[in-house]
Design an enzyme around this catalytic site. Structure first.
Site, PDB file in Angstrom:
ATOM      1  N   HIS A 163      62.053  12.433  52.200  1.00 39.78           N
ATOM      2  CA  HIS A 163      61.444  13.457  53.059  1.00 39.78           C
ATOM      3  C   HIS A 163      61.107  12.923  54.447  1.00 39.78           C
ATOM      4  O   HIS A 163      60.819  13.712  55.358  1.00 39.78           O
ATOM      5  CB  HIS A 163      60.199  14.069  52.385  1.00 39.78           C
ATOM      6  N   ASP A 193      63.384  11.453  45.886  1.00 38.63           N
ATOM      7  CA  ASP A 193      62.683  11.310  47.165  1.00 38.63           C
ATOM      8  C   ASP A 193      62.830   9.897  47.705  1.00 38.63           C
ATOM      9  O   ASP A 193      61.858   9.270  48.141  1.00 38.63           O
ATOM     10  CB  ASP A 193      61.203  11.674  47.033  1.00 38.63           C
ATOM     11  N   SER A 276      54.229   7.383  53.897  1.00 38.62           N
ATOM     12  CA  SER A 276      55.371   7.680  53.030  1.00 38.62           C
ATOM     13  C   SER A 276      56.492   6.668  53.204  1.00 38.62           C
ATOM     14  O   SER A 276      56.927   6.384  54.322  1.00 38.62           O
ATOM     15  CB  SER A 276      55.906   9.078  53.332  1.00 38.62           C
TER      16      SER A 276
END
Length: 431
Positions: A163, A193, A276
């Site tokens: 993402h 992901d 992230s």
């Protein structure tokens, strides 16, 4: 002539006794009369010892003793000037001394110590890992963003979250030294992901060591490194709060193609937007997870708090390693499958196999792993390798935690009876 001079009255500046004058005796010879001399007149009034009181005259010139008074005044003025000068000099010296003493003021302080830290301390772990952690700045068609990644090898491969780079047109990687280079996308997978990018022409890369997520226990200390809100090289610490936590993330597209299923490591180490793709490290500075998602506090029906509340989730490194190897090798990742279509509307406990598949196809793929194991439409799968599952998402997550070809033991409920089925996971290309 002589008698006339004697009878004349005395001058006004001359003083005599007031007694009557005696008759002059006959002189046997001429008597010389005292006549005032010019020098006497110029000398001023004389003192008459027979007067009623001493004559006191104020001279308009210098009075007797006047020089002494002047000298006293001069001495007094000189003393006052010296006192003032001494006071001024003393005050100036006092101010100067105070200023000098102020510049020399030193408060108690610890001496400089050895800056080295124990390797297993948070500072030691950070010092080991930071050179291998990078910040990603991404520009895409819908805007720009920031994420984190870490170096996998000396060839320049960097692992991050899907993402972070899914909409990327330009990717810039910044190392902990501040050096920035352009990166290219190697491959990505939305189901896990995960994504791999690559930099070229960078010397001195320091890949991070990979741990084994199977060794992780609840309560183990961990360190997270990332760039929350673009604050690069941010280090936070916590513990493993739980393992095998099933979570789903994404779903913004609405068709489910961007949903990731993770059998996650849960941590209370602060993780925020921008973390992230960053590493979750154990006490030996080895990567045990890839930070991927956080749970925000509910503020209302339509919004959540975006910052950390101590609920962070990381993809286990064993899964990340396998996916990264496939992305580097082929640009795509494979997903383990059991070859059935699940009824995601089922609200009971467990994951129910549908009665029909997409487009009218069978819910159980003919000759697929599930069919070969004996799964039938309508079966409710309640356990995977003895671990209970409570829904379709959890079943997918438990399956995704394995590799294609791994054996599984499923517990299914059919016609009110539980039975155990053995199957070998199949393979499907990811997205």
């Amino acid at each position: 002539m002589a008698d006339q001079q004697q009878s004349d009255t005395a001058p006004t500046w001359w003083s005599r006794p007031a007694a009557p004058q005696a008759e002059p005796e006959a002189a046997s010879g001429p008597v010389a009369e005292a006549v005032p001399q010019a020098s006497d007149a110029a000398a001023g009034p004389r003192y008459d010892p027979w007067g009623e009181q001493p004559l006191q005259v104020v001279d308009q010139g210098k009075a007797a003793g006047g020089g002494h008074v002047v000298r006293m005044r001069h001495a007094l003025a000189l003393g006052l000037g010296i006192a003032l000068l001494a006071g001024g000099i003393g005050g100036w010296l006092g101010v100067l001394a105070e200023r000098q003493s102020s510049t020399r003021l030193e408060l108690p302080q610890a001496a400089v110590e050895n800056k080295g830290r124990a390797p297993e301390s948070v500072a030691g772990i950070a010092a080991t890992a930071l050179p291998g952690v990078v910040t990603l700045h991404v520009r895409g068609s819908t805007g720009s963003g920031t994420g984190t990644g870490f170096v996998l090898d000396g060839q320049g491969h960097i692992l991050t979250n899907n993402h972070v780079v899914s909409d990327a047109k330009d990717i810039t990687v910044t190392f902990s030294t501040g050096e920035s280079v352009t990166a290219a996308l190697v491959g990505r997978d939305s189901g896990y992901d995960l994504a791999v990018v690559k930099v070229d022409g960078v010397r001195g890369l320091q890949p991070l060591s990979l741990g084994n997520s199977e060794n992780v226990k609840v309560g183990d200390p961990v360190v997270a490194i990332g760039a929350p809100f673009d604050l690069s090289n941010t280090v936070t610490a916590g513990i493993i709060s739980a393992t095998g936590r099933p979570i789903t993330a994404g779903g913004d597209k609405g068709d489910g193609s961007d949903i990731s299923y993770v059998d996650a490591l849960q941590t209370d180490a602060p993780i925020n937007p921008g973390n992230s793709g960053g590493p979750l490290l154990d006490a030996k500075a080895r990567v045990i997870g890839i930070n991927s998602a956080i749970r925000g506090a509910d503020k209302g029906e339509s919004e959540k708090q975006s910052g950390s509340i101590g609920l962070g989730f990381a993809i286990p490194v064993n899964q990340g390693k396998r996916v990264a190897e496939e992305l580097i090798r082929t640009g795509r990742a494979t997903h383990p499958v059991i070859g059935v279509t699940l009824d995601m509307e089922y609200t009971g406990d467990g994951a129910r196999v549908g009665t029909k598949g997409e487009g009218g196809k069978p819910a159980v793929t003919p000759d697929g792993p599930g069919a070969r194991a004996g799964i039938q439409g309508g079966d409710v799968i309640t356990k995977v390798d003895g671990v209970r599952v409570h829904g379709g998402d959890e079943l997918v997550i438990k399956i995704r935690a394995h590799r294609p070809g791994d054996p599984l033991t499923l517990t299914v409920l059919r016609d009110g009876r539980e039975r155990t089925l053995e199957l070998v996971l199949g393979s499907a290309n990811g997205s």
